[in-house]
Motif scaffolding. Structure first.
Motif, PDB file in Angstrom:
ATOM      1  N   THR A 199       0.822  -1.218   0.000  1.00 31.99           N
ATOM      2  CA  THR A 199       0.000   0.000   0.000  1.00 31.99           C
ATOM      3  C   THR A 199       0.852   1.262   0.000  1.00 31.99           C
ATOM      4  OG1 THR A 199      -1.775  -1.148   1.184  1.00 31.99           O
ATOM      5  CG2 THR A 199      -1.774   1.264   1.272  1.00 31.99           C
ATOM      6  N   HIS A 200       1.906   1.261   0.806  1.00 30.46           N
ATOM      7  CA  HIS A 200       2.675   2.489   0.995  1.00 30.46           C
ATOM      8  C   HIS A 200       3.935   2.567   0.131  1.00 30.46           C
ATOM      9  CE1 HIS A 200       0.178   3.774   4.337  1.00 30.46           C
ATOM     10  NE2 HIS A 200       0.240   2.548   4.823  1.00 30.46           N
ATOM     11  N   VAL A 201       4.345   1.461  -0.484  1.00 34.69           N
ATOM     12  CA  VAL A 201       5.603   1.445  -1.230  1.00 34.69           C
ATOM     13  C   VAL A 201       5.419   0.892  -2.648  1.00 34.69           C
ATOM     14  CG1 VAL A 201       7.960   0.504  -1.300  1.00 34.69           C
ATOM     15  CG2 VAL A 201       6.975   1.244   0.882  1.00 34.69           C
ATOM     16  N   HIS A 202       5.118  -0.382  -2.748  1.00 34.82           N
ATOM     17  CA  HIS A 202       5.168  -1.070  -4.040  1.00 34.82           C
ATOM     18  C   HIS A 202       4.052  -0.654  -4.996  1.00 34.82           C
ATOM     19  CE1 HIS A 202       6.576  -4.047  -6.789  1.00 34.82           C
ATOM     20  NE2 HIS A 202       5.567  -4.882  -6.650  1.00 34.82           N
ATOM     21  N   SER A 203       2.973  -0.108  -4.458  1.00 41.40           N
ATOM     22  CA  SER A 203       1.865   0.314  -5.320  1.00 41.40           C
ATOM     23  C   SER A 203       2.306   1.381  -6.317  1.00 41.40           C
ATOM     24  CB  SER A 203       0.696   0.838  -4.474  1.00 41.40           C
ATOM     25  OG  SER A 203       1.105   1.936  -3.667  1.00 41.40           O
ATOM     26  N   LEU A 204       3.355   2.127  -5.987  1.00 35.64           N
ATOM     27  CA  LEU A 204       3.849   3.151  -6.917  1.00 35.64           C
ATOM     28  C   LEU A 204       4.322   2.494  -8.218  1.00 35.64           C
ATOM     29  CD1 LEU A 204       6.037   6.202  -6.030  1.00 35.64           C
ATOM     30  CD2 LEU A 204       6.617   4.812  -8.007  1.00 35.64           C
ATOM     31  N   HIS A 205       5.070   1.411  -8.092  1.00 39.30           N
ATOM     32  CA  HIS A 205       5.530   0.698  -9.291  1.00 39.30           C
ATOM     33  C   HIS A 205       4.360   0.053 -10.020  1.00 39.30           C
ATOM     34  CE1 HIS A 205       8.264  -1.526 -11.886  1.00 39.30           C
ATOM     35  NE2 HIS A 205       7.670  -2.658 -11.551  1.00 39.30           N
ATOM     36  N   HIS A 206       3.370  -0.430  -9.265  1.00 39.52           N
ATOM     37  CA  HIS A 206       2.256  -1.148  -9.865  1.00 39.52           C
ATOM     38  C   HIS A 206       1.208  -0.237 -10.490  1.00 39.52           C
ATOM     39  CE1 HIS A 206       2.364  -5.488  -9.792  1.00 39.52           C
ATOM     40  NE2 HIS A 206       3.085  -5.434  -8.682  1.00 39.52           N
ATOM     41  N   ARG A 207       1.394   1.063 -10.395  1.00 39.55           N
ATOM     42  CA  ARG A 207       0.538   1.940 -11.195  1.00 39.55           C
ATOM     43  C   ARG A 207       0.744   1.648 -12.678  1.00 39.55           C
ATOM     44  NH1 ARG A 207       1.560   7.770  -8.274  1.00 39.55           N
ATOM     45  NH2 ARG A 207       3.649   7.375  -9.099  1.00 39.55           N
ATOM     46  N   ASN A 208       1.894   1.073 -12.992  1.00 39.45           N
ATOM     47  CA  ASN A 208       2.224   0.716 -14.366  1.00 39.45           C
ATOM     48  C   ASN A 208       1.619  -0.648 -14.714  1.00 39.45           C
ATOM     49  OD1 ASN A 208       4.318   2.882 -15.240  1.00 39.45           O
ATOM     50  ND2 ASN A 208       4.996   2.237 -13.206  1.00 39.45           N
ATOM     51  N   VAL A 209       0.322  -0.659 -14.960  1.00 40.97           N
ATOM     52  CA  VAL A 209      -0.312  -1.890 -15.437  1.00 40.97           C
ATOM     53  C   VAL A 209       0.120  -2.134 -16.885  1.00 40.97           C
ATOM     54  CG1 VAL A 209      -2.510  -3.051 -15.879  1.00 40.97           C
ATOM     55  CG2 VAL A 209      -2.244  -1.586 -13.867  1.00 40.97           C
ATOM     56  N   ASN A 210       0.153  -1.077 -17.659  1.00 38.33           N
ATOM     57  CA  ASN A 210       0.691  -1.105 -19.006  1.00 38.33           C
ATOM     58  C   ASN A 210       2.090  -0.504 -18.932  1.00 38.33           C
ATOM     59  OD1 ASN A 210       1.053  -1.100 -21.823  1.00 38.33           O
ATOM     60  ND2 ASN A 210       0.149   0.934 -22.007  1.00 38.33           N
TER      61      ASN A 210
END
Length: 325
Positions: A199-210
């Motif tokens: 929630t606080h860290v890795h979600s930033l990278h996972h905004r890149n679905v494409n």
């Protein structure tokens, strides 16, 4: 050449995904020989990284001996070299695939282009957001681990070798470093999917679905810290400057290569360079699957493998629902 398409993907390889891992039992001599030849006896992406590492060591980066004492001059030199390295590699791939459209949609996994005008992204632009995190936090932590490694080696706190003094270990290290990185990446990645860190860290990278080339190294600073800690292996295992630079390239520009959103670089309709993998593309779309890469079979062993089929998607969604219920 005709490319497999589906309602979900612009392109995907033959499904279900095959198992290309070298860690199978019993060992298959023919498969291992082909794997070695494909990765190390041809102009593969790994061989190109080794050649680039040697060239950078000779002509770009400061000699490791200058790192015996802390001085801002050589540290800044390393940071500028890393900044240029990431910018040129990710920038060139982005220009070719997404600006020049040099390959069109051939072998592109996702049907969409990079996002613009969406408040999800800093600067309302996916590429600019990715560049900000890659060139800022990413280059900082890559440089931090590299300069500490250089200081340890220059002062004899980390054992060193040379290709001439220990050629067998040097060659083995080249082969083993990507395997070590895959091992390290899997467990760091699993840690980052713990709900609090996600929630606080890795979600930033996972905004890149494409994904695109700038997506690979776009991470939260905490994730960069964990990801780049792969370089700590050189603190305890005898190493050489070329090995360190190969590892730096593998982690930085290598992330841009594996996140191009395309499976291969085509030249005259022939696949000339392996780039992104559908295996990892599935992770970016469905999150709780394929945490590692195909070389290490952890996902298969721990039941988190998505084979690319609709059945694999259903299993992944059911597992995700159970995890967050």
């Amino acid at each position: 050449m005709s490319d497999p398409v589906s309602k979900d993907w612009n392109y995907h390889p033959d499904l279900p995904l095959a198992d290309p891992s070298i860690f199978v039992w019993p060992p298959r001599a023919g498969f291992l020989a082909r794997w070695f030849a494909r990765n190390w006896l041809s102009l593969s992406e790994r061989v190109m990284m080794v050649l680039l590492a040697a060239a950078l060591w000779l002509w770009v980066y400061p000699d490791f001996s200058v790192a015996a004492t802390w001085q801002w001059g050589w540290v800044l030199h390393v940071w500028l070299a890393n900044l240029a390295l990431v910018f040129i590699c990710a920038g060139a791939l982005h220009w070719y695939f997404f600006m020049r459209k040099g390959q069109g949609m051939r072998l592109k996994f996702d049907k969409r282009d990079m996002a613009k005008g969406n408040a999800l992204w800093s600067f309302r632009n996916q590429v600019h957001d990715n560049m900000y995190w890659s060139l800022g936090s990413g280059v900082f932590f890559l440089t931090a681990f590299q300069v500490v490694t250089m200081w340890l080696m220059a002062n004899g706190y980390a054992l060193t070798i040379t290709p001439m003094s220990n050629p067998i270990w040097f060659v083995l290290s080249l082969i083993l470093l990507p395997i070590w990185s895959a091992f390290h990446f899997y467990w760091v990645h699993r840690l980052l999917h713990v709900p609090l860190l996600y929630t606080h860290v890795h979600s930033l990278h996972h905004r890149n679905v494409n994904v695109g080339p700038w997506s690979g190294f776009s991470m939260h600073p905490v994730e960069h810290l964990l990801y780049c800690s792969s370089l700590c292996i050189h603190w305890i295992v005898p190493s050489d400057p070329i090995l360190v630079l190969f590892h730096v390239i593998y982690l930085g520009p290598g992330a841009a290569m594996t996140h191009t959103g395309y499976e291969d670089l085509l030249i005259k309709d022939k696949r000339r360079l392996a780039l992104g993998t559908f295996y990892h593309q599935l992770h970016h779309r469905y999150y709780e699957c394929n945490y590692g890469n195909q070389e290490m079979p952890w996902d298969r062993w721990f039941g988190t493998f998505h084979n690319g089929t609709p059945e694999g998607t259903a299993e992944t969604r059911a597992r995700k629902k159970q995890m967050y219920s």
